[in-house]
Design a protein around this motif. Sequence first.
Motif, PDB file in Angstrom:
ATOM      1  N   ARG A  74       0.819  -1.210   0.000  1.00 59.30           N
ATOM      2  CA  ARG A  74       0.000   0.000   0.000  1.00 59.30           C
ATOM      3  C   ARG A  74       0.854   1.261   0.000  1.00 59.30           C
ATOM      4  O   ARG A  74       0.378   2.338  -0.381  1.00 59.30           O
ATOM      5  N   ASP A  75       2.115   1.150   0.387  1.00 58.72           N
ATOM      6  CA  ASP A  75       2.974   2.338   0.388  1.00 58.72           C
ATOM      7  C   ASP A  75       3.464   2.709  -1.006  1.00 58.72           C
ATOM      8  O   ASP A  75       3.936   3.817  -1.228  1.00 58.72           O
ATOM      9  N   LEU A  76       3.369   1.760  -1.932  1.00 57.91           N
ATOM     10  CA  LEU A  76       3.880   2.038  -3.285  1.00 57.91           C
ATOM     11  C   LEU A  76       3.298   3.331  -3.824  1.00 57.91           C
ATOM     12  O   LEU A  76       4.009   4.175  -4.364  1.00 57.91           O
ATOM     13  N   ALA A  77       1.994   3.493  -3.708  1.00 58.58           N
ATOM     14  CA  ALA A  77       1.346   4.670  -4.282  1.00 58.58           C
ATOM     15  C   ALA A  77       1.079   5.731  -3.241  1.00 58.58           C
ATOM     16  O   ALA A  77       0.838   6.883  -3.576  1.00 58.58           O
TER      17      ALA A  77
ATOM     18  N   ALA B 228       1.072   1.242 -18.741  1.00 59.63           N
ATOM     19  CA  ALA B 228      -0.261   0.858 -18.264  1.00 59.63           C
ATOM     20  C   ALA B 228      -0.131  -0.113 -17.092  1.00 59.63           C
ATOM     21  O   ALA B 228      -0.912  -0.052 -16.134  1.00 59.63           O
ATOM     22  N   ALA B 229       0.870  -0.994 -17.169  1.00 60.58           N
ATOM     23  CA  ALA B 229       1.093  -1.928 -16.070  1.00 60.58           C
ATOM     24  C   ALA B 229       1.492  -1.169 -14.808  1.00 60.58           C
ATOM     25  O   ALA B 229       0.990  -1.442 -13.711  1.00 60.58           O
ATOM     26  N   LEU B 230       2.370  -0.181 -14.974  1.00 61.94           N
ATOM     27  CA  LEU B 230       2.780   0.639 -13.829  1.00 61.94           C
ATOM     28  C   LEU B 230       1.559   1.335 -13.222  1.00 61.94           C
ATOM     29  O   LEU B 230       1.360   1.327 -12.003  1.00 61.94           O
ATOM     30  N   ALA B 231       0.735   1.906 -14.077  1.00 65.00           N
ATOM     31  CA  ALA B 231      -0.481   2.576 -13.601  1.00 65.00           C
ATOM     32  C   ALA B 231      -1.378   1.586 -12.868  1.00 65.00           C
ATOM     33  O   ALA B 231      -1.953   1.895 -11.818  1.00 65.00           O
ATOM     34  N   GLY B 232      -1.484   0.376 -13.407  1.00 67.71           N
ATOM     35  CA  GLY B 232      -2.325  -0.643 -12.779  1.00 67.71           C
ATOM     36  C   GLY B 232      -1.780  -1.056 -11.418  1.00 67.71           C
ATOM     37  O   GLY B 232      -2.548  -1.214 -10.455  1.00 67.71           O
ATOM     38  N   ILE B 233      -0.471  -1.216 -11.329  1.00 75.78           N
ATOM     39  CA  ILE B 233       0.141  -1.606 -10.052  1.00 75.78           C
ATOM     40  C   ILE B 233      -0.081  -0.510  -9.013  1.00 75.78           C
ATOM     41  O   ILE B 233      -0.447  -0.786  -7.861  1.00 75.78           O
ATOM     42  N   LEU B 234       0.115   0.751  -9.421  1.00 78.11           N
ATOM     43  CA  LEU B 234      -0.129   1.855  -8.484  1.00 78.11           C
ATOM     44  C   LEU B 234      -1.599   1.872  -8.065  1.00 78.11           C
ATOM     45  O   LEU B 234      -1.933   2.119  -6.909  1.00 78.11           O
ATOM     46  N   GLY B 235      -2.479   1.582  -9.027  1.00 79.13           N
ATOM     47  CA  GLY B 235      -3.911   1.519  -8.708  1.00 79.13           C
ATOM     48  C   GLY B 235      -4.185   0.443  -7.658  1.00 79.13           C
ATOM     49  O   GLY B 235      -4.961   0.653  -6.720  1.00 79.13           O
TER      50      GLY B 235
ATOM     51  N   SER C  77      -2.186  -0.559  -5.469  1.00 84.20           N
ATOM     52  CA  SER C  77      -1.637  -0.113  -4.199  1.00 84.20           C
ATOM     53  C   SER C  77      -2.603   0.861  -3.522  1.00 84.20           C
ATOM     54  O   SER C  77      -2.853   0.764  -2.324  1.00 84.20           O
ATOM     55  N   ARG C  78      -3.189   1.763  -4.311  1.00 75.84           N
ATOM     56  CA  ARG C  78      -4.156   2.706  -3.734  1.00 75.84           C
ATOM     57  C   ARG C  78      -5.358   1.943  -3.195  1.00 75.84           C
ATOM     58  O   ARG C  78      -5.905   2.272  -2.154  1.00 75.84           O
ATOM     59  N   ALA C  79      -5.801   0.912  -3.951  1.00 73.81           N
ATOM     60  CA  ALA C  79      -7.003   0.181  -3.560  1.00 73.81           C
ATOM     61  C   ALA C  79      -6.667  -0.995  -2.640  1.00 73.81           C
ATOM     62  O   ALA C  79      -7.564  -1.676  -2.159  1.00 73.81           O
TER      63      ALA C  79
END
Lengths: 312, 312, 302, 498
Positions: free
Chosen positions: A149-152, A218-225, A227-229
């Motif tokens: 969860r800290d990633l994002a 897009a994968a990076l965006a998905g991984i950050l997503g 992490s947020r969720a």
Amino acid sequence: MQRTILFAKTYGILVVTVLLFVVLALTTEGFFTDRNMRNILDQQSGVLIAACFMTMAIIAGNFDISVGAVYVATPLVALLVENATGSIALGILAGLGAGAVMGAINGIAVTRLKVNSFIATLATSFVFFGTGYLVSDRSIMRPETDGWRDLARTRIFELTSATWIAIAVVILASVLLTRTRFGRNVYATGANREAARLAGVATDRVQMITFVLLAGAAALAGILGSSRAISAQPSDDFSFIFAVLTAVIVGGTSIAGGAGAIWRTVTAVFFLAFLSNGFNLHQIDPIWQRLIEGFVILIAVSIDAWSQRRSG
Amino acid sequence: MQRTILFAKTYGILVVTVLLFVVLALTTEGFFTDRNMRNILDQQSGVLIAACFMTMAIIAGNFDISVGAVYVATPLVALLVENATGSIALGILAGLGAGAVMGAINGIAVTRLKVNSFIATLATSFVFFGTGYLVSDRSIMRPETDGWRDLARTRIFELTSATWIAIAVVILASVLLTRTRFGRNVYATGANREAARLAGVATDRVQMITFVLLAGAAALAGILGSSRAISAQPSDDFSFIFAVLTAVIVGGTSIAGGAGAIWRTVTAVFFLAFLSNGFNLHQIDPIWQRLIEGFVILIAVSIDAWSQRRSG
Amino acid sequence: QDYEVAYLSASSANTWLSRSLEEMEKVAAANGVAITEFDGQFDAAAQTAQLQDVIASGRYDGLIIAALNGPGAVPDIEMAIEEGIEVVVLNQVLGSDLTTSAPQVDGVAASVMVAPYHSGTRLGGITVSACEGIDPCEVVYLYGIKGTPLDTAIRNGFDEATADSPNITVVAEGEGKYLGPDGGIAATQDILQVNASFDVVVGPDQAIQGTEIVLEDEGMLGDVKLIGFGGSAPAFEGIRSGAWYGTVMGAPADEGRLAMEAMVDALKTGNDQGGIDPLAAMPDDGKVTADNVDQFSAQWDG
Amino acid sequence: MTTRVDTLLTLSGVGKTFGGTVALEGIDLSIETGKVHAFVGENGAGKSTLGKLIVGVHAPSAGRIALDGAEVHFASPAQALDHGLVGISQELSLMPQRTVLDNIALGREVMRGPFVDARATRAAVQAVMDRYDMQVDLDARVGDIPVVEQQKVEILRALSRDARLIVFDEPTARLPSDQVAPLLALVRQLAGAGKAVIYVSHFLEEILEATDTVTILRNGRHIRTGPTASETHETLVEGVTGSVLGEQYPEITAPDAAQAPVLSVRGLSRPGVFENVSFDIRPGEIVGLAGLVGSGRSEIARAILGADPATGEIRFNGGDTGRSIAARLAAGMAMIPENRREQGLMIDRPIVENVTLSHLRRFSGALGLDRRRERAEVTQQCTATGLKYNSLDDPAAALSGGNQQKILFARAALGDPALLIADEPTRGVDVGAKRSIYDLIAGLAARGKAILLISSELEEILGLSHRVIVVSRGRVAGELEGADLTESALMTAAFSGT
Ligand SMILES: Nc1ncnc2c1ncn2[C@@H]1O[C@H](COP(=O)(O)OP(=O)(O)OP(=O)(O)O)[C@@H](O)[C@H]1O
Ligand SMILES: Nc1ncnc2c1ncn2[C@@H]1O[C@H](COP(=O)(O)OP(=O)(O)OP(=O)(O)O)[C@@H](O)[C@H]1O
Ligand SMILES: [Mg+2]
Ligand SMILES: [Mg+2]
């Protein structure tokens, strides 16, 4: 005066966005506050990351619909590996790797099989969405480690890490596109593929790379997503690609290829974000919101189209 | 032999579709039956009606994303008038009229405001979806008259009226595109707008007409849909436009404009319909269905792309 | 007005949720509460942004949310609670456990919904009674969208409830989608090609409406028992006319009313009501069939 | 004076087929350094294809190519470029959305670390422009500059790569007469610097003046190769066409001076482009519109057709013209635009559709288009125009450049217009076909049609026109007729406004 007009003409969408910003700042309580600005940046980080590289792919002359599926499927792959190994780094690596492979599949379909990029990536969307269901076994996946969860969500100088990553990606993509030979070749490939080929540009390789970079982003965006969720789930959701494409096109990057800019896309991301943030703060009725949003976008792109025309 | 190869090259997508048909007919119980064929025709009638005219708009050089919104909003307008007047004819007229007006708005945005058709119709989508909510007051609408359900469902020689209407529209659109001056002008406008204009083609009018026809066709499809479902409801559903665009593009009509054909689109509609019908009859797990569908589409369009290349 | 409440709808376009909103507004008006609606447009990212905007504006005393991404919304909801905003969960699970109506985030004032898993068990329950005396009882199962965690949970509940009835076998599956009867029409037509006869079709009300249309066309209406979930007006009509066997009650109006009542309670007294299953207090646990249909009335149009 | 001759490139038995079309067959040829080697032949003879085989655009279907004695196979133009083989293609291959600088520097940017060094790149391009004394505004968008300038960009791009061999494919087809001499000097300069130059052109004078060796191609076959010195205009024409051609220009009959003008233009103006243009054209009269590049000739023509807005009066056939292009075409005007790819052709559509585009109304009936009659008339018109094609259903792109130009002529002629505006009608057309186009123009005039002829080839203007209107900087600088109509008078008037 002359110069002002010229500026307005070149930067139509920017002028419109700044105007919207000023109007909202003056009329809307809670708009121009630290926290609201930080929230907007954080909310848009995923779209920004993917939209920069979508801009690049479109300038190179290709569409990529599969970005929505990559965004959904890759964090599931990442979490699968993270769950199995307990390593955040391996999870991220697996997610980004899966993205790169998906991008390569798109690239092969377009450059080798010579399928139109629109339909090729539509077809691969199905495949990637399906992969997401298989990987997750149809259930919600959650990270094993607390660190995910800290990633994002780590705060650095008041901004979230997702925001910082997005800023870094925007700068990186802009430099790549405007300052390197690869960037020149991207424009050349989209502007006139045959001419570029005659001038010695390896146009197939250029297109391939843009697909891989885009799917990786897009994968990076998905991984950050995820992490947020703090979770990820399979779906057939096209809303991410929808947001990304809308930003690129409202920004004025030509879908014919060969022309466009990342600053345009970034500006459009904020134009659209300000618009819906403004609606939210102003408590506009959702039904009217759709109508107003449609008209405002139409007006904004008309102004930009008019300003981009040579003999306006 | 020479001729067979030439035929296969020109009609790549058709050959692939016939192949799929034969394979399914031989392997799948229940596929090649009267009733199944009738069902497929009935199920595809709405997509066929809109896809023919989408093909025309794309040949003329334009995209139209708003078709999804027109499909959702116009039957609500039709039912509003039908509920108010009790007249089926007035209801239909109102629905088609609303479609025509929406098409004209798209046409004006593209030809007068010179906005790229993709983004213009994306913006008008919001407006038309919003209109649907306003008209229906966010609730499901049902016809007052019993006759409404007969619009699409009356059986004539075993086929539904929706099927017959779709057949008529396909023939009409094909004739319009291949046998008339207007059709030639559509191709010319998409192939080289400046050359067409200098040759005396009223390119703005041609584009305008294609938008109006397309939105009118989408309204017709929407009205028939409301007759099959004996109801209509507002939504933001893009799945109709998605099905329509997929068919046109899988068919091989070039999104660059100036090339394509209605037979291609019609063939692709059936290719996709056979595929999902086959999955259903075989009770394939939907997850695997997505993966297989993606790959099969990719193979089919690769074959078609290969066959369309000049110096294969 | 005494209180400002934000309502984060999954979609303003949804006929179920707009029925809930009507009831919320009635309760709100009587208690000096002003509601602002936010339209999630079925886009989870858009809803996240709205949630953050609502918190950041500092204007709202409470928020009611029909979540689009149950687990994804948790961090922002935690933040809202930290900021002292009262939170009521409506209709959709907020969290990742799809088997319970109970709140899954500490500090949530109330959670008003039927857990997807329990929609499934009720659906299974009606199926068991429909299949009584039929052996084997061949069932066609229509998903909304197969593979999503939501549909998977409903199916798990259904399987659980029918596990003890060996006469029940699912002979075919289809996808009805959730938008109108169209998906149900196509799915049923295709299934009829392979299975000329079956005893029961179960699925969302909207898909079953499509099944009804097809069976009527094929002259099979009455031969097959139709069971929906949703409790929509067409389902009630169908049960009364005998075309349908039953439906799992759906109570958007009650949900809306209960949610706003819980919100008012929390705002005025600070009371937390916890999980509320609006069907729990209904006759026969909300399982509507011809026997008890007169004790119910439809709360939405479908 | 004997210099050692180095053979750079040897072609043996080279052939190329496209689908069913045989473009080249059994070509044996050697190209030497320090020499200018001309390819001549009719449209479609295979000149461009041969050039493209050499620079790696196409791979040969048969035969071998040897560079410095070693056999080479180029999979892409990039590989040929690495060997110093560069081509300037016949159809401009530029990126219109990008700047002149970006177009010239493409693939040759100066790098500093991973980044393009914009300043050094600019300096490098500027150095090339200075060396060959060829200046273009580096910051202009290529799509915005006139065709002449675009041609320079193409040439500069080739010059900026240390080439050993440069193929010039019809470089002067887009250049006005006064710019030809500098180009030929440049070609000689390149050869003098030890480069091999291949020069393709339909202008036989240029071939005779500037080249060392001539190869004549006909129908994809090698006819002969020899020193230019042993050729004359007549032998070249004979070699190219396979027959002896008489005069280059047909007999022009004098128009009937008594007849009322077909076209009357009075005070036609378009701010910033041209001003106060007035002239008449009578039936049967060929009026030349001459001037320097950028003087506004094409713009005047477009305004007459109604393609651009303009103020002033245009009377046609004694009446008012409609406002729209369609109305003016229907009233009997026709135009062959100057840029066939951008303004004329639908390059991927069938020939038949390209020809009838302006005339569909006449094939339309209650039952739609009469496609049989359409094909019949197109076939007839193509024969009359001397257009060579395999099938009317082939796309225009499958034709050679010259034959593409003839499609536009066929389109114009099909309408039997009262006024034909021909803007550079013979651009890229071979000697034989040129004559047939001249015949068509003269024939139309003889049948009482009015012709407005725009050409950057002075000879063509002088050879065909009854009367010439000279424009300079958008104004009419003179009208020449009869004995006054000389090359020097024309040039004096053309330069008067500058
Ligand atoms: N890409 C292609 N596909 C199919 N046919 C082609 C292609 N390119 C050239 N051809 C054919 O090859 C032959 C030679 O064409 P080429 O362009 O080499 O002629 P050319 O001598 O350069 O003529 P021009 O003087 O008109 O430029 C012609 O018949 C032409 O139609
Ligand atoms: N696309 C354009 N935008 C702005 N100005 C233009 C454009 N095209 C041409 N002009 C201007 O119009 C004038 C005439 O242009 P043009 O070069 O077409 O003349 P021309 O006499 O037809 O020459 P040629 O036929 O040799 O090209 C010039 O002043 C030129 O700068
Ligand atoms: Mg050539
Ligand atoms: Mg000109």
